[in-house]
Design a protein around this motif. Structure first.
Motif, PDB file in Angstrom:
ATOM      1  N   UNK A  50       1.686 -17.083  -0.689  1.00  0.00           N
ATOM      2  CA  UNK A  50       2.004 -15.664  -0.562  1.00  0.00           C
ATOM      3  C   UNK A  50       3.509 -15.498  -0.556  1.00  0.00           C
ATOM      4  N   UNK A  51       4.096 -15.506  -1.718  1.00  0.00           N
ATOM      5  CA  UNK A  51       5.514 -15.200  -1.943  1.00  0.00           C
ATOM      6  C   UNK A  51       6.480 -16.239  -1.376  1.00  0.00           C
ATOM      7  N   UNK A 116      13.965 -11.830   0.370  1.00  0.00           N
ATOM      8  CA  UNK A 116      14.008 -10.593   1.149  1.00  0.00           C
ATOM      9  C   UNK A 116      15.374 -10.378   1.802  1.00  0.00           C
TER      10      UNK A 116
ATOM     11  N   UNK B 406      10.968 -16.754   3.206  1.00  0.00           N
ATOM     12  CA  UNK B 406       9.806 -16.688   4.091  1.00  0.00           C
ATOM     13  C   UNK B 406       8.624 -16.058   3.364  1.00  0.00           C
ATOM     14  N   UNK B 407       7.410 -16.408   3.813  1.00  0.00           N
ATOM     15  CA  UNK B 407       6.227 -15.808   3.210  1.00  0.00           C
ATOM     16  C   UNK B 407       6.167 -14.333   3.583  1.00  0.00           C
ATOM     17  N   UNK B 408       5.422 -13.579   2.837  1.00  0.00           N
ATOM     18  CA  UNK B 408       5.301 -12.148   3.122  1.00  0.00           C
ATOM     19  C   UNK B 408       4.059 -11.591   2.464  1.00  0.00           C
ATOM     20  N   UNK B 409       3.845 -10.312   2.669  1.00  0.00           N
ATOM     21  CA  UNK B 409       2.696  -9.654   2.059  1.00  0.00           C
ATOM     22  C   UNK B 409       2.833  -9.647   0.542  1.00  0.00           C
ATOM     23  N   UNK B 410       1.711  -9.769  -0.146  1.00  0.00           N
ATOM     24  CA  UNK B 410       1.708  -9.748  -1.606  1.00  0.00           C
ATOM     25  C   UNK B 410       2.094  -8.362  -2.117  1.00  0.00           C
ATOM     26  N   UNK B 440      -3.382 -12.733   7.376  1.00  0.00           N
ATOM     27  CA  UNK B 440      -2.216 -12.305   6.595  1.00  0.00           C
ATOM     28  C   UNK B 440      -1.333 -11.366   7.412  1.00  0.00           C
ATOM     29  N   UNK B 443       2.138 -11.905   9.072  1.00  0.00           N
ATOM     30  CA  UNK B 443       3.443 -11.857   8.396  1.00  0.00           C
ATOM     31  C   UNK B 443       4.299 -10.719   8.933  1.00  0.00           C
ATOM     32  N   UNK B 446       7.650 -11.468  10.573  1.00  0.00           N
ATOM     33  CA  UNK B 446       8.821 -11.863   9.778  1.00  0.00           C
ATOM     34  C   UNK B 446       9.552 -10.618   9.280  1.00  0.00           C
ATOM     35  N   UNK B 448      10.647  -7.898   6.610  1.00  0.00           N
ATOM     36  CA  UNK B 448      11.526  -6.898   7.193  1.00  0.00           C
ATOM     37  C   UNK B 448      10.927  -6.179   8.404  1.00  0.00           C
ATOM     38  N   UNK B 516      -6.962 -14.200   4.015  1.00  0.00           N
ATOM     39  CA  UNK B 516      -5.960 -15.265   4.077  1.00  0.00           C
ATOM     40  C   UNK B 516      -6.539 -16.610   3.675  1.00  0.00           C
ATOM     41  N   UNK B 588      -4.975  -8.577  -3.880  1.00  0.00           N
ATOM     42  CA  UNK B 588      -5.187  -9.749  -4.747  1.00  0.00           C
ATOM     43  C   UNK B 588      -6.585  -9.707  -5.332  1.00  0.00           C
ATOM     44  N   UNK B 631       9.501  -4.667   1.944  1.00  0.00           N
ATOM     45  CA  UNK B 631       9.440  -6.099   1.667  1.00  0.00           C
ATOM     46  C   UNK B 631       8.515  -6.437   0.516  1.00  0.00           C
ATOM     47  N   UNK B 632       8.127  -5.443  -0.278  1.00  0.00           N
ATOM     48  CA  UNK B 632       7.228  -5.702  -1.405  1.00  0.00           C
ATOM     49  C   UNK B 632       7.928  -6.578  -2.440  1.00  0.00           C
ATOM     50  N   UNK B 633       7.247  -7.635  -2.926  1.00  0.00           N
ATOM     51  CA  UNK B 633       7.891  -8.489  -3.927  1.00  0.00           C
ATOM     52  C   UNK B 633       8.304  -7.734  -5.185  1.00  0.00           C
TER      53      UNK B 633
END
Lengths: 534, 721
Positions: A50-51, A116, B406-410, B440, B443, B446, B448, B516, B588, B631-633
């Protein structure tokens, strides 16, 4: 072990979750197996998918009678091919020791997927790509890179296909090109675009590196305007060239264009008047830095972001063309565009004639009911006739803009700002330049704008405390950069606090000695505690 | 299921005798279970064993043919309890989960199972999520084996060894009436390899037959006085039987080498890493021929004293490679050698890391230090990897350049707007204590969002806020996913809060799946599932246990409504727990289903609307407040070629799925008017096209009129740049 020592070929693939690192490592295994090699790959998928950043690791060697014992994770210094699907991941690979000068071929996509912490900074938090490219050159035995994301986009495929092509093109593996392509075909999913991306990736690392030519930029285009307006603009351009020093011309032209586009040609004259006052105080050293900086930030200050401007930008013909391009809509394809607006009473009052606006703002009786009516989220369809007409009407308020409350406030602020600059320009030109640059703190709309203006005021109000110090310019820069580091202004407050403790001026001091780094690493946001909690 | 098909994997389960299997380790285990005549399988999904569950869920025809029963258990405790079917019946059963978290949950049932003992082979496959990429606390599963007397297998990480461990595990379990744990590390679960298959074997006795001929033996029930007898049985009968079986079937392996006055004792799972370390010291070949003798513990509990003492006797020194802490094996080895009067020096965690994953670098360093101190000169020109790059300045400079990721929401995740809303609600009402959960949604802690103080275990979010159930000026907020809710949260969280008259706020994040872990179905999943009963609303369950204040938001992307509901829950005068259920489908899974359908619809000429968000780059001022609330990719930054601009502007890239969060946030947080949503109509009707043309014509006329009055200057760069 007298016979020749057999060693597996080792490949590490570093990717960001969702980039197709898994697909790429599976292709590599299939490729090896189809060509009489034995291959093993493994990875640690899971939440990192996940990213986050993920490493895939592959080992391969020619098929043998005996079972080889292959490793499940890369060892620093023992990687033959390192593939990074993004530039900072290449940097991470180098940091982890997966790239070594005696054996590693480093293949990277030079595009950036910003992390980020880079994106969230109120200013420019982007990491230095040049540092990674330089490190790649010295850390790898060979370093090839190209923008695989661009290739993926133009070919309608994914980064992994372009990277697969680059691996083939760079000669990283002892298999012919056809074997790579057969691997893609065997996969059976999205074969045609994958092959196109593969070919482009192949060429990107084999072809001569294209001469680094800057992207074609369109020439400045003038549209509309009455004849007189055009004549006046031409005269302003002429004045710019004849009255201002040549090193500042480019920036002045950009600044002039922006303010004329914001209001009208007469506003352009005002702009040149203001910059002219500062240019007169410019000794002309350092490529006329004072004039150039003034040209940039006076323009930014004069072309402020008000309701009229937003409405005007959203209803331009060029704008709908840009939206169509972004979403890939053909010229005649129906396209609906919904704007997300949230006007407040403040914006309404600021747009009204100064006295009226002020009166409403000051009156509890009027403000409260009006706020209830105005202050709410609104979605406006600018492709529909009613929505467009509404926004177009707002844009039309431009002719009365000079009388608006917002304009008056902006002018007042600008004048006192420029007074500060002029007061310094004579004896401390560097400080004057730094004060000009503080305009950068004012940005955004509503709350964001208020917060930015607050930081700007804080920095400028610190000026009086710096009087007589030799390092004023350095201090202002430190304050400004601190203000851009977090949203709440904690870093700025921290620097301001140290200002009071700073030793008295003795001429030898240079700044607070706590530049950017001492407040905290600039481009890293702690995983667990970010500065954005309010 | 989550719109994902495992058909290709299921085909591999059908391979017969003498054929070659190629694929992942975890799938090899699945195949091995069927080859062993397993009668039933249960488990709870989670990396790295989700794949086993997913494939079996799609493998119903294969399982039906063999008469094997498969359940997606409600929790690891449920999966472990399932093994009760092997207590009286000679049926082989298997259960699987992620460890150590799953083993923690299962330990009640495991302890009961181990006490009474089993008749049919009971195999517990634990996916060890330890080291890089792990999402859980770093602990060892070893202690569970020791405390309950369950045998622990840790095979070498190659497919033939892992498959053999499944077979040996069942036999060992039956020979000793003891459940057996098979520990497989995450990389071994995902390793691609091959092995020669055997035919699948139908279970000699099926669970259906057991059901029709029930048996019972009170001596196997954990109740005094039987439980006292069972304890004695464990150490006096089952343990010696295990030692005998391990020796007789040579489950542990010894590899000779010419440097026979030293040696290395290692967990099976460490084998490939140790051999590679020896290889880079020129002490082993790629085929595993080692000059240093190796004793590989494919069974790490119980240890066979005689074998260990035998291996060590005559050796000056041995290195014990044991990953994780505490150093159970090292303690045991020292005790064994002392009891047997063997004075071999034992190296272990004095030169290897005391804690943490034994990475390639850590093993290289430790093995190298061992050889240096006991056999200097034996190693070839050992190159330490770090030294080569150490002097390069450009590399050192990267320390301050390369950002964390860091990992984050998709992209488009329905949970993002929930936390955007919570952040906005807290901006208005002040910071609150937020208790988080597993899933999930964790996250959120983390950037933001930076929301959440603790996480105490799956489904335990609300329970972990229960101490804060007192009268105060603020209420605690706890978060729990739909996965955690059905795992145990309904009782431990909701029921607990009702019974104890909690006044706090519970936020249930419902994304229709156990997302998750890979998108498995749950009781409350919305899609019909041919093999499972779904569509049981969370709201009914919550009301069923007595919650009065319940708000169900069926579209989490409505940030304003989400924020207002949260604020209402935090301020309402209503007593009792305030439960908010925020539901929207995991993006997803939704995209996996909808994307192909949309492409198909466009190709077939059906009217289709495709949406994307965008930012007007000339309206955006580059403050990035929107990013700090999202924080969206797909919401990223872009450099403009404008000399007047210092900061990059926000930009929505092509991966946008038009979930709407950025527009909603800009609106709810009163950020800026830069966002727009564009709806492109594919294959429009004739009327629609005509209207669009007519509108466009009128609009461009208005635009032309305005242009006549005002001078527009599109910036070019001939003068700037």
């Amino acid at each position: 072990m007298a016979e020749a020592v057999v060693k597996p070929l080792t490949i590490a693939v570093l990717a960001v979750g969702g980039q197709g690192g898994g697909v790429l490592s599976n292709w590599l295994v299939t490729l090896a197996e189809a060509n009489g090699w034995r291959a093993q790959n493994t990875s640690v998928p899971g939440v990192a998918q996940r990213t986050g950043a993920t490493v895939y690791y592959i080992e391969m060697l020619p098929e043998t009678e005996r079972e080889p014992v292959l490793a499940l994770m890369p060892a620093p210094g023992e990687v033959d091919v390192c593939v990074a699907a993004e530039l900072m991941e290449a940097g991470r690979a180098i940091q982890r020791g997966l790239v070594s000068p005696d054996r590693t071929l480093l293949i990277a996509s030079s595009h950036r997927a910003y992390s980020l912490s880079e994106k969230a900074a109120p200013g420019d938090g982007r990491a230095d790509a040049g540092a990674v490219l330089a490190a790649g050159e010295s850390a790898a035995q060979r370093f090839v890179h190209a923008d695989m994301a661009a290739i993926a986009e133009t070919t309608g495929s994914v980064i992994s296909a372009a990277l697969f092509g680059a691996i083939a093109g760079a000669g990283a593996l002892p298999f012919p090109r056809a074997a790579f392509e057969a691997t893609i075909e065997r996969g059976g999913v999205g074969v045609a675009p994958s092959l196109a991306a593969f070919a482009a990736g192949f060429d990107a690392v084999t072809g001569r590196p294209e001469a680094a030519k800057p992207p074609e930029s369109p020439p400045r285009r003038l549209q509309g305007g009455s004849e007189e307006e055009r004549r006046r603009y031409a005269a302003a351009c002429e004045r710019l060239r004849s009255r201002f020093p040549a090193p500042a011309h480019a920036m002045l032209q950009a600044g002039l264009d922006a303010v004329v586009d914001f209001q009208d040609a007469a506003y352009g004259d005002e702009y040149l008047d203001r910059v002219g006052t500062l240019a007169a105080a410019d000794p002309g050293t350092n490529d006329c830095e004072l004039t150039t900086t003034a040209a940039k930030y006076v323009s930014r200050a004069m072309a402020y972001d008000d309701v009229i401007r937003v409405a005007e930008l959203k209803t331009r013909g060029t704008r709908s063309a840009r939206v169509r391009e972004d979403v890939g809509a053909a010229v005649n394809q129906p396209l609906r565009v919904t704007e997300f607006m949230h006007p407040r009473l403040e914006e309404m009052c600021a747009t009204l004639p100064a006295r009226l606006g002020q009166a409403i703002e000051g009156s509890q009786w009027l403000a409260r009911p009006l706020r209830r009516v105005i202050d709410r989220g609104r979605r406006v369809r600018t492709d529909s006739l009613s929505g467009f007409v509404l926004m177009n009407a707002l844009a039309g308020l431009r002719r009365w803009r000079r009388g608006s409350l917002r304009h008056r406030r902006e002018l007042q602020r600008m004048e006192s700002w420029l007074d500060l600059v002029i007061a310094r320009a004579e004896h401390d030109r560097e400080a004057a330049v730094e004060i000009l640059k503080c305009q950068r703190l004012i940005k955004g709309y509503s709350g964001t704008h208020t917060r930015g203006t607050g930081k700007y005021a804080k920095v400028l109000s610190a000026l009086s405390r710096l009087d007589g110090r030799a390092d004023t310019a350095v201090l202002i820069r430190e304050l400004r950069e601190a203000a851009l580091r977090d949203e709440a202004g904690d870093a700025l407050d921290a620097v301001l606090a140290t200002l009071d403790r700073a030793p008295p001026p003795d001429g030898s001091a240079t700044g607070l000695g706590l530049g950017v780094e001492s407040i905290g690493p600039r481009r890293r946001v702690s995983n667990m505690r970010g500065p954005y909690t309010t | 299921m989550a719109e994902r098909s495992f058909k290709r994997e299921v085909e591999k389960l059908r391979l017969g005798a003498g054929e070659e299997f190629r694929g992942e380790g975890i799938l090899a285990i699945t195949k091995a279970l069927l080859q062993c005549g397993v009668g039933y399988i249960g488990g709870y999904q989670g990396a790295p064993i989700s794949h086993l569950m997913d494939v079996l869920a799609d493998a119903k025809p294969v399982l039906d043919e063999l008469g094997v029963h498969f359940e997606s258990s409600a929790s690891e405790a449920a999966a472990a309890a399932m093994l009760a079917a092997s207590v009286h019946y000679p049926i082989r059963g298997a259960a699987t989960w992620k460890s150590t978290v799953g083993t923690n949950v299962a330990s009640d049932a495991l302890a009961n199972l181990a006490s009474g003992g089993v008749t049919g082979g009971a195999l517990i496959i634990i996916g060890e999520d330890y080291g890089e990429g792990s999402s859980i606390m770093q602990e060892r599963s070893h202690a569970f084996a020791m405390k309950s007397q369950i045998w622990l297998l840790d095979p070498r990480p190659n497919l033939p060894s892992i498959v053999a461990a499944v077979e040996n595990g069942f036999s060992l379990s039956e020979a000793t009436n003891t459940p057996v744990m098979l520990e497989v590390r995450i990389r071994a679960c995902h390793v691609h390899g091959r092995f020669i298959t055997r035919d699948n074997r139908p279970p000699p006795m099926t669970v259906a037959q057991a059901l029709e001929q029930p048996r019972r033996d009170p001596n196997r029930v954990v109740l005094p006085p039987a439980s006292y007898v069972q304890e004695q049985e464990k150490v006096n009968q089952r343990w010696p039987a295990a030692l005998a079986f391990i020796r007789e079937h040579r489950l542990n392996e010894t590899f000779d080498g010419d440097l026979n006055d030293i040696g290395i004792i290692l967990q099976g799972g460490m084998y490939n890493g140790v051999v590679r370390a020896l290889q880079s010291l020129d002490l082993a070949s790629v085929f595993g021929d080692s000059r240093v003798p190796l004793h590989v513990l494919n069974v790490t509990y119980p240890l066979v004293d005689q074998d260990l003492a035998g291996f060590c006797s005559g050796k000056r020194a041995v290195l014990l490679v044991e990953e994780g802490q505490p150093d159970y094996l090292e303690q045991a080895l020292n005790a064994i050698l002392r009891k047997h009067g063997v004075d071999t020096e034992v190296y272990g965690k004095n030169i290897l890391p005391k804690a943490g994953e034994y990475t390639a670098a850590a093993l290289h360093k430790g093995v190298s230090a061992f050889i240096q101190s006991v056999q200097p000169g034996a190693a070839g020109t050992a190159q330490t990897a770090d030294k080569r790059n150490a002097g390069v300045q450009a590399v050192q400079l990267l320390k301050d350049v390369v950002p964390q990721r860091p990992v984050g929401f998709c992209t488009g995740c329905p949970e993002r707007p929930i936390f955007s809303a919570l952040k906005l609600s807290q901006q208005a009402l002040g910071e609150h204590h937020v208790a988080c959960d597993i899933g999930c949604h964790l996250f959120s802690i983390l950037p933001p969002f930076n929301i959440g103080a603790t996480t105490m275990g799956y489904g335990l979010g609300p329970a972990s806020a229960s101490a804060l159930n007192v009268k105060a000026g603020k209420r605690a907020i706890s978060v729990m996913g739909d996965g955690g809710f059905w795992h145990n949260g309904l009782t431990s969280g909701i029921g607990n809060a009702v019974f104890n008259e909690s006044d706090d706020v519970i936020l249930i994040v419902d994304n229709y799946y156990s997302a998750a872990t890979g998108g498995q179905d749950l009781l409350s999943s919305r899609a019909a599932n041919a093999q499972r009963s779904t569509r049981h609303p969370i709201e009914s369950a919550v009301r069923g246990v007595g919650v009065k204040w319940v708000r169900h938001i069926d579209h989490t992307y409505n940030v304003g409504k989400m924020r207002d509901t949260l604020s209402e829950a935090l301020t309402t005068r209503a007593s009792g727990p305030k439960v908010i259920i925020a539901s929207s489908e995991c993006m997803l899974n939704r995209q996996r289903r909808e994307k192909p359908l949309m492409r198909q619809a466009i190709d077939q000429g059906r009217r289709t609307v495709r949406q994307k968000f965008g930012v007007d780059e000339d309206v955006c001022t580059g403050d990035h407040a929107c990013i700090r609330l999202s924080g969206c990719p797909s919401l990223t930054v872009k450099h403009l070629n404008d000399p007047l601009r210092d900061d990059p502007v926000a930009h929505v890239d092509q991966s946008c799925v038009a979930c709407g969060n950025c527009g909603e946030v800009a609106e709810a947080a009163v950020l800026c008017p830069s966002f727009y949503r564009a709806d492109v109509v594919h294959n429009p009707g004739r009327w629609e096209s005509a209207v669009a043309r007519w509108r466009a014509r009128l609009i461009s006329a208005l635009q032309r009129r305005r242009a006549q009055r005002w001078l527009h200057i599109e910036p070019g760069l001939e003068a700037g740049g």
